[in-house]
Structures are given as structure tokens and as C-alpha cells.
Design an enzyme around this catalytic site. Structure first.
Site, short mmCIF file in Angstrom:
data_model
loop_
_atom_site.label_atom_id
_atom_site.label_comp_id
_atom_site.label_asym_id
_atom_site.label_seq_id
_atom_site.Cartn_x
_atom_site.Cartn_y
_atom_site.Cartn_z
N LYS A 173 -33.05 118.27 20.26
CA LYS A 173 -31.77 118.11 19.56
C LYS A 173 -31.07 119.48 19.63
O LYS A 173 -31.45 120.42 18.94
CB LYS A 173 -32.04 117.63 18.13
CG LYS A 173 -31.06 118.04 17.05
CD LYS A 173 -29.65 117.54 17.22
CE LYS A 173 -28.76 118.19 16.16
NZ LYS A 173 -27.72 119.06 16.72
N GLU A 248 -38.08 129.39 12.87
CA GLU A 248 -37.53 130.74 13.09
C GLU A 248 -36.14 130.74 12.47
O GLU A 248 -35.28 129.96 12.87
CB GLU A 248 -37.46 131.07 14.59
CG GLU A 248 -38.79 131.44 15.19
CD GLU A 248 -39.45 132.63 14.53
OE1 GLU A 248 -38.75 133.46 13.92
OE2 GLU A 248 -40.69 132.73 14.60
N CYS A 282 -29.95 136.59 15.96
CA CYS A 282 -30.83 136.64 14.80
C CYS A 282 -31.45 138.03 14.66
O CYS A 282 -31.81 138.45 13.58
CB CYS A 282 -31.91 135.59 14.92
SG CYS A 282 -32.74 135.66 16.50
N GLU A 383 -27.37 137.36 5.10
CA GLU A 383 -27.09 137.32 6.53
C GLU A 383 -25.63 136.91 6.75
O GLU A 383 -25.17 135.90 6.21
CB GLU A 383 -28.01 136.31 7.22
CG GLU A 383 -27.84 136.33 8.73
CD GLU A 383 -28.67 135.27 9.45
OE1 GLU A 383 -28.69 134.12 8.98
OE2 GLU A 383 -29.28 135.60 10.47
P1 NAP Z 1 -28.19 125.73 11.63
O1 NAP Z 1 -26.90 125.34 11.05
O2 NAP Z 1 -29.38 125.71 10.74
O3 NAP Z 1 -28.41 124.77 12.89
C1 NAP Z 1 -29.54 124.88 13.71
C2 NAP Z 1 -29.85 123.51 14.29
O4 NAP Z 1 -30.24 122.64 13.23
C3 NAP Z 1 -28.66 122.84 14.97
O5 NAP Z 1 -29.11 122.08 16.06
C4 NAP Z 1 -28.12 121.95 13.86
O6 NAP Z 1 -27.37 120.85 14.34
C5 NAP Z 1 -29.43 121.48 13.25
N1 NAP Z 1 -29.29 120.96 11.89
C6 NAP Z 1 -28.26 121.08 11.02
N2 NAP Z 1 -28.55 120.42 9.87
C7 NAP Z 1 -29.78 119.89 10.03
C8 NAP Z 1 -30.65 119.11 9.21
N3 NAP Z 1 -30.31 118.75 7.98
N4 NAP Z 1 -31.85 118.74 9.70
C9 NAP Z 1 -32.23 119.12 10.93
N5 NAP Z 1 -31.45 119.84 11.77
C10 NAP Z 1 -30.25 120.23 11.33
O7 NAP Z 1 -28.13 127.19 12.27
P2 NAP Z 1 -27.07 127.73 13.32
O8 NAP Z 1 -25.80 128.00 12.58
O9 NAP Z 1 -27.02 126.86 14.52
O10 NAP Z 1 -27.73 129.08 13.78
C11 NAP Z 1 -27.58 130.29 13.08
C12 NAP Z 1 -28.83 130.61 12.31
O11 NAP Z 1 -29.94 130.57 13.18
C13 NAP Z 1 -28.82 132.01 11.74
O12 NAP Z 1 -29.35 132.00 10.45
C14 NAP Z 1 -29.73 132.78 12.69
O13 NAP Z 1 -30.34 133.92 12.13
C15 NAP Z 1 -30.73 131.73 13.02
N6 NAP Z 1 -31.42 132.06 14.24
C16 NAP Z 1 -32.71 132.47 14.15
C17 NAP Z 1 -33.40 132.82 15.29
C18 NAP Z 1 -34.82 133.28 15.19
O14 NAP Z 1 -35.50 133.27 16.20
N7 NAP Z 1 -35.31 133.66 14.03
C19 NAP Z 1 -32.79 132.73 16.54
C20 NAP Z 1 -31.46 132.31 16.60
C21 NAP Z 1 -30.79 131.96 15.44
P3 NAP Z 1 -25.76 120.93 14.36
O15 NAP Z 1 -25.44 122.02 15.31
O16 NAP Z 1 -25.38 119.58 14.82
O17 NAP Z 1 -25.34 121.23 12.96
#
Ligand code: NAP
Length: 481
Positions: A173, A248, A282, A383
């Protein structure tokens, strides 16, 4: 007519009645693609297809699985330039950054392709006579992979490749803001001849699909990268079914600059880690913790260097910083700049939403530096995920370590120093999973364990040899002969 992209279920490209647009954040007039918007029923079908494909895939010799990853890598290699440009157009990062990420994804496929010939177990002598003992790896089953938008090809690659080489079947996904890059990986695996049902791809709303995925009967594990809120919710849901889970999540990463640091290189490393990729990594540095003796000189050089950065369309040569990924991300960044201004005074550089001319078509914000930020200020604790840097004063090394560690996150961390003893002391004391010394806090390699500690991560590390530990289980054998 923009290109259309279907979901991929049981080896077939499956269109849906609902769709969503993937737009260029540097020019929102441009639709990069129109994607099938999957439903809970599509996730269900994908999970069932993955379950049906499991016996065949898991019993294929691992080197043969590796050959499919190698072949997919060759296919991606031929599209290298196209993939880089597509990433810049859908995610916004500059073309050189995008190409670097495509290179990494190809390397990841090759690296885990090679693991097919190495998948090791354990073999040790038994305590008993004429007893042979060993442990072999086995796959865990159907795995759900949920990925974020900021590394739209590398993160799907670093989850898909180890999951597949260990003999699991997968449901991917991707993030809605940048689904095309992950789609290209699936396309490459399809063209490489991956058996039907082994890889399934369903794009669409995270809330709807995430809930369906975590509840899908055949699922045995989930690997998630994204925000803490979603990660914690998934963890709670997955625990109800005792699914294996790997998370992560976010970071609030420090770079400590000690008074003995090489000033020029410290400034370059902080600018690189704080602002490149629009601070949307991140592992980005969002706190520069600077020892008193070098603080004023560092701040002055940092501001001078930051003011030279060019913000614009990542496709334009010479651009240093692209746009925020979407309107929501831009608004969040601007909100934090407003909060920072209220709590710490006006930024010493940047801080503006860029408008006028081509800027009006995208989500552009200036790289922003706040000075004399205190550990209790909001911009030092939460963050932001944008090009906003909090510069903080530390009395000495111990004070810098205390400030660096005094947050719930623990993803990456960096120190700039010429003192070897301090550097090593830092390695033992820093509360983070990824440490750099005299390098930017961001910029990791695929052949080493990747992941954080504290609230940033949960479960075994990704990438490198440790990736196999999440995607496989051991079967231990005692044989009397
Ligand atoms: P996000 O909003 O949590 O989305 C991540 C993924 O989860 C997307 O595919 C999103 O789909 C999906 N998602 C959203 N709501 C969900 C739910 N209720 N259940 C399951 N999946 C769901 O995060 P983001 O804005 O894409 O990414 C930014 C964050 O990722 C930041 O906090 C960053 O630090 C973190 N990050 C961490 C790492 C690491 O390795 N630690 C690496 C990269 C990024 P949709 O796009 O359709 O909403």
C-alpha cells in the site's frame, strides 16, 4: 489525458471505478498520473491472492527468487532517467536527489537478490553425541507493506526485496502523494516474471486500506514507515491479532557541533541534513546543538550559506530545494514557523511562504533558521518535516548530549568534532539508532541495519542483513544419526 495506473492483484492490472490524482507539487497544474483508488474488498482480494501464491513462492529455491529480483533491477536500470524524473515530478525533490534514490532502489534489489544465495541459518555443535543440530529460516507468510511519500522508491524497495527473498508474498500500500514510484517497482517485478499473486499493489486512502489490511485474514505481518500517530494505531490493531509488526516513524534529529569542529564542513553538513529534500527526510537534522565557543561563528556562517540556497522546481538545474509535498505539508510547516516566531522570536533567515510567478503553482517555502531555541520550545520538540532548523546553545559537550537525548524520538543523530575521544563518547551516549560523525545526519546506505530507537521505531531493523530477521522465522532441528 494523463496516464492511468491500475492496481495489481493476482498478477492482473485491476482498474477501479474510483480514482485519485497524483499531482506535481512544484506545479499543481500537472497531473503525473491518475491512480485506481482501491477499496477494502481489493485489499481482501490481494491478501487472498498472496495467500494462494505462498506455497509456490516459498518453495522456489531462494537463488531462483533472487534471479527475479536481479531481472527486475535490470528493468529498472533501463528506465533510470525516466524514474528519476517521475520521482521529481510526483514528490518534488531535486532531480539529482531523485536519481540518487533510484540508484539506491536498484542496489537494494541487487543486494537482496544476492541474499537468495546466502540465506543463512544457524549451525553449531550439539552437546550430545551423534546429534546434528541446526536452524533454518522460513518465511512468515503474507506481509503487508505500508510506505510513506518521502522516499517513494527506496522505502518500498527496502521492504519488498527482503520480504520476497525470504519467501513471503506481499500486499503493498503506497503513499497517496507519491504512488507512481512504488507502482514502477511492481511493474518491473511483473515484467521480470514474478509468479501471479506473489506481489500485490493496492493504492488508495491510508485510513480505509490500512484498516482493511491489518484485519485481512491471511496477513501474518506488517511493515510500516510513516507518522507516529498511524504507527501507534497500527501497532494496537496488529497486537489484537498478534501480527508481527515493524514500525519506522518520526524523528527530531540533533546535530551537535562542538567548538573543535571544522566550521566549514559542520555548516555544509547541517545545511545538507536540514534543508535538502526540503527537510522531508526522517533522518533530517531539525536541531543544531552548538557549543558556546563556536556558536556565533557557526550561526553567522550557517545563515550566510542558507541564504544562498535556491528554492524552485526540482527539475530545474541548480535548484537546491524543491517544494513541500502537498498543501497539507506546506500548511504544517508554516504553522510551525508561526509557532516558532511566537516562542523564540523571528527566524534569523527564511520563514516565508514563497509566492509570485512560478511559485504560485506549487508549495514552496524558504529554508528557515531559528536561533537561540530552548529545549522546551515547540519547534525543538515536535517533528516539523520541513526545512526548519532550530539552533540551540550548549554550554559544553555534556550539556549538548543532555539536550540531544532529551526528547522521545531516537532516529538519527550526528556530531561534528575533531576530537576522537568525544566522538566515541558520543557513540556510546547518543540515544538514536543511526549515528554520523562529521557527516550529515541523513544519507544512509542500504547494506547496514537501518532504524531508530525510543518512539521512532519498533521491531527489528530494516535493510542490511537484519532485514531478514523481520521477514523470516527460524525452525530449529535436532537430528540423531
Ligand atoms: P503517514 O501519514 O503516517 O502515512 C504513511 C503511510 O500510511 C501512507 O501510505 C498512508 O496512506 C498510510 N496511512 C495513513 N493512515 C493510515 C491508517 N490509519 N492505517 C494504515 N495506514 C495509513 O506518514 P507520511 O506523512 O506519509 O510520512 C511522513 C512521516 O513518515 C514522518 O513522520 C517521517 O518521519 C516518517 N518517516 C519515517 C521514516 C523512518 O524510517 N523512520 C522514513 C520516512 C518517513 P495515505 O498516503 O493514503 O494517507
Amino acid at each position: 489525458m494523463p496516464p492511468q495506473f491500475a492496481n495489481y492483484i493476482n498478477g492482473e492490472w485491476v482498474a477501479t471505478s474510483r480514482t485519485f490524482e497524483d499531482r506535481n507539487p512544484a506545479n499543481t497544474d500537472e497531473i503525473v498520473g491518475v491512480f485506481a483508488k482501491g477499496s477494502a474488498a481489493d485489499i481482501d482480494a490481494a491478501a487472498k491472492a498472496a495467500e494462494a501464491a505462498l506455497p509456490g513462492w516459498s518453495s522456489m529455491p531462494a537463488p531462483a527468487r533472487g534471479n527475479i529480483l536481479y531481472k527486475a533491477a535490470e528493468i529498472l536500470e533501463k528506465k533510470f532517467d525516466q524514474l528519476g524524473a517521475e520521482m521529481t515530478r510526483e514528490e518534488g525533490k531535486t532531480l539529482p536527489e531523485a536519481k540518487g534514490e533510484v540508484r539506491r532502489a536498484i542496489n537494494i534489489f541487487r543486494y537482496f537478490g544476492g541474499e537468495g544465495s546466502r540465506l543463512d541459518g544457524v549451525m553449531v555443535p550439539s552437546e550430545r553425541e551423534r546429534v546434528h543440530v541446526f536452524a533454518i529460516r522460513k518465511p512468515i507468510g503474507v506481509v503487508g507493506l505500508i510506505t510513506p511519500w518521502n522516499f517513494p522508491i527506496a522505502i518500498p524497495a527496502w521492504k519488498m526485496a527482503p520480504a520476497l527473498i525470504c519467501g513471503n508474498t506481499i500486499v503493498v500500500k503506497p503513499a497517496s502523494a507519491s504512488p507512481l514510484c512504488a507502482w514502477r517497482l511492481v511493474e518491473a517485478l511483473h515484467e521480470a516474471g514474478i509468479p501471479k499473486g506473489v506481489v500485490n499493489f493496492v493504492a488508495g486512502s491510508g485510513g480505509e486500506l490500512g484498516e482493511a489490511l491489518v484485519k485481512a485474514g491471511p496477513l501474518k505481518a506488517i511493515s510500516f514507515t510513516g507518522s507516529n500517530d498511524v504507527g501507534h494505531w497500527l501497532h494496537a490493531e496488529a497486537s489484537k491479532r498478534r501480527l508481527r509488526i515493524q514500525l519506522e516513524m518520526g524523528g527530531k534529529n540533533p546535530t551537535i557541533v562542538l567548538a573543535d569542529a571544522d566550521l566549514k564542513s559542520a555548516v555544509e553538513n547541517v545545511v545538507n541534513a536540514a534543508f535538502f529534500s526540503t527537510g522531508q527526510k526522517c533522518t533530517a537534522t531539525s536541531r543544531a546543538i552548538v557549543e558556546e565557543g563556536i556558536y556565533d561563528r557557526f550561526l553567522e556562517a550557517l545563515v550566510e550559506r542558507t541564504k544562498k540556497l535556491k528554492v524552485g522546481d526540482g527539475m530545474t538545474p541548480g535548484t537546491d530545494i524543491g517544494p513541500a509535498v502537498d498543501k497539507g505539508a506546506l500548511e504544517t510547516i508554516l504553522k510551525y514557523i508561526e509557532t516558532g516566531t511566537k516562542e523564540c522570536g523571528a527566524p534569523v533567515c527564511g520563514g516565508r511562504h514563497l509566492t509570485g510567478g512560478a511559485y504560485d503553482k506549487g508549495y514552496f517555502v524558504e529554508p528557515t533558521v531559528f536561533a537561540d531555541v530552548k529545549p522546551e520550545h515547540t519547534i525543538a520538540r515536535e517533528e516539523i518535516f520541513g526545512p526548519v532548523l532550530a539552533v540551540m546553545r550548549a554550554k559544553d559537550f555534556d550539556d549538548a548530549m543532555r539536550i540531544a537525548n532529551d526528547i522521545p524520538f531516537g532516529l538519527s543523530s550526528s556530531i561534528q568534532t575533531t576530537n576522537l575521544s568525544r566522538a566515541l563518547d558520543y557513540v556510546y551516549r547518543a540515544e538514536a539508532g543511526l549515528l554520523t560523525i562529521n557527516l550529515p545526519s541523513a544519507g544512509v546506505e542500504y547494506q547496514l541495519p537501518f532504524g531508530g530507537t525510543k518512539d521512532s521505531s519498533f521491531g527489528p531493523k530494516e535493510q542490511g542483513p537484519t532485514a531478514l530477521d523481520f521477514y523470516s522465522d527460524f525452525k530449529t532441528v535436532y537430528l540423531k544419526y
